[in-house]
Design a protein around this motif. Structure first.
Motif, mmCIF file in Angstrom:
data_model
loop_
_atom_site.group_PDB
_atom_site.id
_atom_site.type_symbol
_atom_site.label_atom_id
_atom_site.label_comp_id
_atom_site.label_asym_id
_atom_site.label_seq_id
_atom_site.Cartn_x
_atom_site.Cartn_y
_atom_site.Cartn_z
ATOM 1 N N UNK A 153 26.216 101.980 -17.659
ATOM 2 C CA UNK A 153 25.685 100.607 -17.689
ATOM 3 C C UNK A 153 26.364 99.719 -18.740
ATOM 4 N N UNK A 154 27.440 100.205 -19.381
ATOM 5 C CA UNK A 154 28.016 99.477 -20.510
ATOM 6 C C UNK A 154 28.486 98.075 -20.118
ATOM 7 N N UNK A 196 21.295 99.726 -25.292
ATOM 8 C CA UNK A 196 22.492 100.515 -25.043
ATOM 9 C C UNK A 196 22.161 101.759 -24.221
ATOM 10 N N UNK A 197 23.030 102.054 -23.253
ATOM 11 C CA UNK A 197 22.868 103.279 -22.478
ATOM 12 C C UNK A 197 21.855 103.155 -21.360
ATOM 13 N N UNK A 198 21.705 104.229 -20.606
ATOM 14 C CA UNK A 198 20.769 104.271 -19.485
ATOM 15 C C UNK A 198 19.341 104.268 -20.016
ATOM 16 N N UNK A 199 18.472 103.467 -19.400
ATOM 17 C CA UNK A 199 17.067 103.426 -19.781
ATOM 18 C C UNK A 199 16.333 104.570 -19.077
ATOM 19 N N UNK A 200 15.909 105.617 -19.813
ATOM 20 C CA UNK A 200 15.291 106.776 -19.151
ATOM 21 C C UNK A 200 13.968 106.448 -18.472
ATOM 22 N N UNK A 201 13.270 105.432 -18.944
ATOM 23 C CA UNK A 201 11.996 105.047 -18.340
ATOM 24 C C UNK A 201 12.214 104.458 -16.946
ATOM 25 N N UNK A 202 13.288 103.681 -16.808
ATOM 26 C CA UNK A 202 13.625 103.138 -15.491
ATOM 27 C C UNK A 202 14.092 104.264 -14.571
ATOM 28 N N UNK A 203 14.917 105.157 -15.103
ATOM 29 C CA UNK A 203 15.390 106.290 -14.304
ATOM 30 C C UNK A 203 14.215 107.114 -13.790
ATOM 31 N N UNK A 204 13.237 107.366 -14.659
ATOM 32 C CA UNK A 204 12.061 108.150 -14.253
ATOM 33 C C UNK A 204 11.266 107.420 -13.183
#
Length: 295
Positions: free
Chosen positions: A237-238, A150-158
Protein backbone atom coordinates in the motif's frame (compact mmCIF):
# COMPACT_ATOMS: atom_id res chain seq x y z
CA UNK A 1 -2.38 29.04 0.27
CA UNK A 2 0.95 28.38 2.01
CA UNK A 3 1.27 32.05 2.93
CA UNK A 4 -2.23 31.99 4.38
CA UNK A 5 -1.53 28.85 6.37
CA UNK A 6 1.52 30.50 7.90
CA UNK A 7 -0.53 33.62 8.68
CA UNK A 8 -2.94 31.33 10.54
CA UNK A 9 -0.02 29.90 12.54
CA UNK A 10 1.04 33.46 13.44
CA UNK A 11 -2.52 34.16 14.60
CA UNK A 12 -2.34 31.14 16.91
CA UNK A 13 0.95 32.36 18.41
CA UNK A 14 -0.45 35.84 18.97
CA UNK A 15 -3.55 34.50 20.73
CA UNK A 16 -2.32 31.61 22.87
CA UNK A 17 -3.64 33.43 25.96
CA UNK A 18 -7.07 33.87 24.33
CA UNK A 19 -9.79 31.66 22.92
CA UNK A 20 -8.83 30.63 19.38
CA UNK A 21 -11.68 30.01 16.96
CA UNK A 22 -11.12 27.59 14.09
CA UNK A 23 -13.54 29.75 12.10
CA UNK A 24 -11.18 32.72 12.45
CA UNK A 25 -8.27 30.64 11.17
CA UNK A 26 -10.39 29.46 8.26
CA UNK A 27 -11.16 33.09 7.36
CA UNK A 28 -7.43 33.85 7.30
CA UNK A 29 -6.85 31.00 4.83
CA UNK A 30 -10.02 31.88 2.85
CA UNK A 31 -11.37 28.34 3.19
CA UNK A 32 -14.18 26.59 5.01
CA UNK A 33 -13.64 25.58 8.62
CA UNK A 34 -14.01 21.91 7.62
CA UNK A 35 -11.27 22.25 5.01
CA UNK A 36 -8.93 24.09 7.36
CA UNK A 37 -9.29 21.49 10.12
CA UNK A 38 -8.88 18.62 7.67
CA UNK A 39 -5.88 20.15 5.86
CA UNK A 40 -4.18 21.12 9.12
CA UNK A 41 -4.54 17.69 10.67
CA UNK A 42 -3.36 16.00 7.45
CA UNK A 43 -0.22 18.15 7.30
CA UNK A 44 0.53 18.35 11.02
CA UNK A 45 -0.37 14.78 11.98
CA UNK A 46 -2.54 15.99 14.87
CA UNK A 47 -5.86 17.82 15.30
CA UNK A 48 -5.84 21.60 15.49
CA UNK A 49 -7.09 21.55 19.09
CA UNK A 50 -4.22 19.29 20.15
CA UNK A 51 -1.64 21.56 18.52
CA UNK A 52 -3.06 24.65 20.24
CA UNK A 53 -3.12 22.83 23.59
CA UNK A 54 0.49 21.71 23.24
CA UNK A 55 1.68 25.16 22.16
CA UNK A 56 -0.10 26.77 25.13
CA UNK A 57 1.45 24.34 27.58
CA UNK A 58 4.86 24.76 25.95
CA UNK A 59 4.73 28.52 26.49
CA UNK A 60 3.21 28.07 29.94
CA UNK A 61 6.05 25.67 30.80
CA UNK A 62 8.62 28.36 30.14
CA UNK A 63 6.77 30.69 32.52
CA UNK A 64 6.57 27.97 35.16
CA UNK A 65 10.33 27.48 35.06
CA UNK A 66 10.92 31.25 35.12
CA UNK A 67 9.61 31.36 38.69
CA UNK A 68 6.91 33.97 38.20
CA UNK A 69 4.04 34.76 38.07
CA UNK A 70 2.17 32.38 40.38
CA UNK A 71 1.03 29.02 39.04
CA UNK A 72 -2.62 30.04 39.41
CA UNK A 73 -2.02 33.21 37.40
CA UNK A 74 -0.39 31.15 34.65
CA UNK A 75 -3.29 28.71 34.69
CA UNK A 76 -5.88 31.48 34.33
CA UNK A 77 -3.87 33.25 31.61
CA UNK A 78 -3.97 30.15 29.42
CA UNK A 79 -7.65 29.42 29.89
CA UNK A 80 -7.75 26.92 32.76
CA UNK A 81 -10.48 27.43 35.32
CA UNK A 82 -8.50 26.05 38.26
CA UNK A 83 -5.00 25.17 39.34
CA UNK A 84 -6.00 21.50 39.41
CA UNK A 85 -7.17 21.51 35.78
CA UNK A 86 -3.95 23.24 34.73
CA UNK A 87 -1.85 20.73 36.69
CA UNK A 88 -3.57 17.77 35.00
CA UNK A 89 -3.06 19.21 31.52
CA UNK A 90 0.53 20.22 32.32
CA UNK A 91 1.39 16.72 33.57
CA UNK A 92 -0.20 15.10 30.49
CA UNK A 93 2.17 17.03 28.20
CA UNK A 94 5.31 17.36 30.33
CA UNK A 95 5.15 14.23 32.49
CA UNK A 96 5.53 16.29 35.68
CA UNK A 97 3.28 18.69 37.58
CA UNK A 98 3.90 22.47 37.41
CA UNK A 99 4.73 22.74 41.11
CA UNK A 100 7.36 20.04 40.94
CA UNK A 101 8.74 21.48 37.69
CA UNK A 102 9.17 24.89 39.34
CA UNK A 103 10.81 23.44 42.47
CA UNK A 104 13.23 21.13 40.69
CA UNK A 105 13.78 22.86 37.35
CA UNK A 106 12.69 19.66 35.59
CA UNK A 107 13.22 19.19 31.86
CA UNK A 108 9.98 19.80 29.98
CA UNK A 109 8.67 18.75 26.60
CA UNK A 110 8.23 21.29 23.83
CA UNK A 111 5.81 21.52 20.91
CA UNK A 112 7.67 23.52 18.21
CA UNK A 113 5.85 26.18 16.25
CA UNK A 114 4.59 24.90 12.94
CA UNK A 115 5.29 26.57 9.63
CA UNK A 116 4.49 25.30 6.16
CA UNK A 117 6.60 25.38 3.04
CA UNK A 118 6.49 23.74 -0.36
CA UNK A 119 9.26 21.24 -1.05
CA UNK A 120 9.79 20.40 -4.71
CA UNK A 121 11.29 16.98 -5.32
CA UNK A 122 12.02 15.82 -8.86
CA UNK A 123 9.65 16.63 -11.69
CA UNK A 124 6.82 14.18 -11.04
CA UNK A 125 3.24 15.24 -11.76
CA UNK A 126 -0.03 14.19 -10.16
CA UNK A 127 -2.60 12.69 -12.51
CA UNK A 128 -6.10 13.86 -11.62
CA UNK A 129 -9.49 14.78 -13.05
CA UNK A 130 -12.52 16.61 -11.68
CA UNK A 131 -15.85 14.74 -11.74
CA UNK A 132 -19.34 16.11 -11.08
CA UNK A 133 -21.33 13.20 -9.71
CA UNK A 134 -25.02 12.78 -8.96
CA UNK A 135 -26.17 11.40 -5.61
CA UNK A 136 -25.32 7.73 -5.14
CA UNK A 137 -25.16 4.96 -2.58
CA UNK A 138 -22.30 2.97 -1.15
CA UNK A 139 -23.51 -0.58 -0.43
CA UNK A 140 -21.45 -3.28 1.27
CA UNK A 141 -20.16 -4.34 4.67
CA UNK A 142 -19.02 -1.79 7.25
CA UNK A 143 -16.55 -1.94 10.13
CA UNK A 144 -15.10 0.67 12.49
CA UNK A 145 -11.30 0.61 12.29
CA UNK A 146 -8.34 2.74 13.48
CA UNK A 147 -6.37 4.85 11.02
CA UNK A 148 -2.89 3.47 10.26
CA UNK A 149 -0.50 5.60 8.21
CA UNK A 150 2.08 3.03 7.12
CA UNK A 151 1.69 -0.53 5.90
CA UNK A 152 -1.33 -2.80 5.59
CA UNK A 153 -4.12 -2.09 8.08
CA UNK A 154 -4.72 -5.47 9.80
CA UNK A 155 -8.17 -4.41 11.02
CA UNK A 156 -9.31 -3.81 7.45
CA UNK A 157 -7.73 -7.08 6.32
CA UNK A 158 -9.59 -8.94 9.07
CA UNK A 159 -12.88 -7.28 8.12
CA UNK A 160 -12.52 -8.23 4.45
CA UNK A 161 -11.67 -11.82 5.37
CA UNK A 162 -14.83 -12.02 7.48
CA UNK A 163 -17.05 -11.41 4.43
CA UNK A 164 -18.20 -14.68 2.89
CA UNK A 165 -17.65 -15.37 -0.84
CA UNK A 166 -21.41 -15.44 -1.36
CA UNK A 167 -21.80 -11.99 0.21
CA UNK A 168 -18.91 -10.66 -1.87
CA UNK A 169 -20.66 -11.82 -5.03
CA UNK A 170 -23.88 -10.10 -3.92
CA UNK A 171 -22.01 -6.87 -3.28
CA UNK A 172 -20.06 -6.98 -6.56
CA UNK A 173 -23.27 -7.54 -8.51
CA UNK A 174 -24.68 -4.21 -7.34
CA UNK A 175 -21.96 -2.08 -8.97
CA UNK A 176 -23.44 0.02 -11.77
CA UNK A 177 -21.33 3.20 -12.07
CA UNK A 178 -17.86 4.74 -11.79
CA UNK A 179 -15.80 3.87 -9.84
CA UNK A 180 -16.82 0.39 -10.89
CA UNK A 181 -16.33 -2.86 -9.01
CA UNK A 182 -15.58 -3.40 -5.34
CA UNK A 183 -14.03 -0.35 -3.67
CA UNK A 184 -12.83 0.74 -0.23
CA UNK A 185 -14.74 3.65 1.29
CA UNK A 186 -13.66 5.52 4.42
CA UNK A 187 -15.66 8.01 6.46
CA UNK A 188 -13.85 10.11 9.04
CA UNK A 189 -15.58 10.34 12.41
CA UNK A 190 -13.74 13.49 13.53
CA UNK A 191 -11.76 16.41 12.13
CA UNK A 192 -8.55 14.86 13.43
CA UNK A 193 -6.20 12.93 11.23
CA UNK A 194 -3.90 11.48 13.88
CA UNK A 195 -2.88 7.83 13.68
CA UNK A 196 -5.28 5.69 15.68
CA UNK A 197 -8.33 7.91 15.10
CA UNK A 198 -11.41 5.92 14.13
CA UNK A 199 -12.88 5.52 10.66
CA UNK A 200 -15.96 3.82 9.29
CA UNK A 201 -14.67 1.52 6.57
CA UNK A 202 -16.93 0.04 3.86
CA UNK A 203 -15.91 -2.83 1.59
CA UNK A 204 -18.53 -2.00 -0.95
CA UNK A 205 -19.64 -0.82 -4.38
CA UNK A 206 -21.00 2.45 -5.75
CA UNK A 207 -24.53 2.25 -7.07
CA UNK A 208 -27.41 4.48 -8.07
CA UNK A 209 -30.01 1.91 -7.03
CA UNK A 210 -32.71 3.32 -4.74
CA UNK A 211 -35.29 1.63 -2.57
CA UNK A 212 -34.85 -0.69 0.38
CA UNK A 213 -31.34 -1.49 1.56
CA UNK A 214 -30.27 -4.97 0.46
CA UNK A 215 -30.75 -7.47 3.26
CA UNK A 216 -27.70 -7.89 5.48
CA UNK A 217 -25.71 -5.08 3.84
CA UNK A 218 -24.78 -1.60 5.04
CA UNK A 219 -25.73 1.49 3.04
CA UNK A 220 -24.17 4.96 2.98
CA UNK A 221 -26.10 7.71 1.20
CA UNK A 222 -23.82 10.18 -0.64
CA UNK A 223 -25.07 13.53 -1.88
CA UNK A 224 -24.31 14.97 -5.30
CA UNK A 225 -21.12 16.96 -5.57
CA UNK A 226 -17.66 17.44 -6.99
CA UNK A 227 -14.89 14.85 -6.70
CA UNK A 228 -11.18 15.10 -7.42
CA UNK A 229 -10.01 11.75 -8.78
CA UNK A 230 -6.31 10.93 -8.47
CA UNK A 231 -4.49 8.02 -10.10
CA UNK A 232 -1.15 6.35 -9.54
CA UNK A 233 0.63 3.01 -9.84
CA UNK A 234 3.15 1.44 -7.51
CA UNK A 235 3.72 -1.05 -4.70
CA UNK A 236 0.70 -1.58 -2.46
CA UNK A 237 0.00 0.00 0.00
CA UNK A 238 3.04 2.33 0.00
CA UNK A 239 2.24 4.15 -3.27
CA UNK A 240 -1.38 4.63 -2.22
CA UNK A 241 -0.46 6.03 1.20
CA UNK A 242 2.00 8.39 -0.46
CA UNK A 243 -0.74 9.59 -2.82
CA UNK A 244 -3.01 10.40 0.12
CA UNK A 245 -0.26 12.55 1.63
CA UNK A 246 0.55 14.23 -1.68
CA UNK A 247 -3.08 15.33 -2.10
CA UNK A 248 -2.88 17.31 1.15
CA UNK A 249 0.72 18.53 0.88
CA UNK A 250 1.04 19.21 -2.86
CA UNK A 251 -2.31 19.33 -4.67
CA UNK A 252 -4.57 21.17 -2.22
CA UNK A 253 -2.23 24.18 -1.68
CA UNK A 254 -1.76 24.56 -5.45
CA UNK A 255 -5.33 24.24 -6.78
CA UNK A 256 -8.57 26.20 -6.30
CA UNK A 257 -10.37 23.42 -4.41
CA UNK A 258 -10.92 22.52 -0.78
CA UNK A 259 -12.07 19.45 1.11
CA UNK A 260 -15.78 19.05 1.78
CA UNK A 261 -17.48 16.53 4.08
CA UNK A 262 -18.01 13.14 2.51
CA UNK A 263 -16.54 9.68 2.11
CA UNK A 264 -13.24 8.98 0.38
CA UNK A 265 -13.32 6.18 -2.17
CA UNK A 266 -10.41 4.01 -3.20
CA UNK A 267 -10.37 1.63 -6.15
CA UNK A 268 -7.33 -0.62 -6.54
CA UNK A 269 -6.56 -3.26 -9.14
CA UNK A 270 -3.44 -5.36 -9.82
CA UNK A 271 -1.16 -3.60 -12.30
CA UNK A 272 -1.04 -5.16 -15.76
CA UNK A 273 2.61 -4.24 -16.18
CA UNK A 274 3.98 -5.20 -12.74
CA UNK A 275 2.45 -8.09 -10.75
CA UNK A 276 3.76 -6.75 -7.42
CA UNK A 277 2.19 -3.32 -7.96
CA UNK A 278 -1.33 -1.93 -8.11
CA UNK A 279 -3.17 0.75 -10.08
CA UNK A 280 -5.15 3.02 -7.77
CA UNK A 281 -7.90 5.62 -8.09
CA UNK A 282 -8.55 7.87 -5.10
CA UNK A 283 -11.81 9.86 -5.05
CA UNK A 284 -11.75 12.88 -2.71
CA UNK A 285 -14.90 15.02 -2.16
CA UNK A 286 -14.03 18.66 -2.88
CA UNK A 287 -15.64 21.99 -3.64
CA UNK A 288 -14.25 24.79 -5.75
CA UNK A 289 -13.04 27.86 -3.88
CA UNK A 290 -15.09 30.98 -4.55
CA UNK A 291 -12.95 33.41 -6.50
CA UNK A 292 -14.15 36.45 -4.53
CA UNK A 293 -12.71 35.09 -1.26
CA UNK A 294 -9.54 36.71 -0.01
CA UNK A 295 -7.30 36.45 3.02
Amino acid sequence: MLDRLNQAMEHIEDHLDQHIEAAALARITATSEYHFRRLFSSLAGMPLSEYVRRRRLTVAGAEVLAGEPTLLEIAIRYGYTSGEAFARAFRAVHGVGPGEARRTGAALNSQPRLSFRLTVEGNSTMRYRIVEKEAFRVVGKKARVPLIFQGVNPHITEHIRSISPETMLRIAGLSDQDPDGVVSVTVRLSDGFEEGSELDYYHAVVTGAAGEAPRGLDVLECRAGTWAVFENSGPFPQALQQMWGDVAARWMPSNPYEYRPGPEILRTRPSRDAPTESDAQLWIPVTRLRTHESA
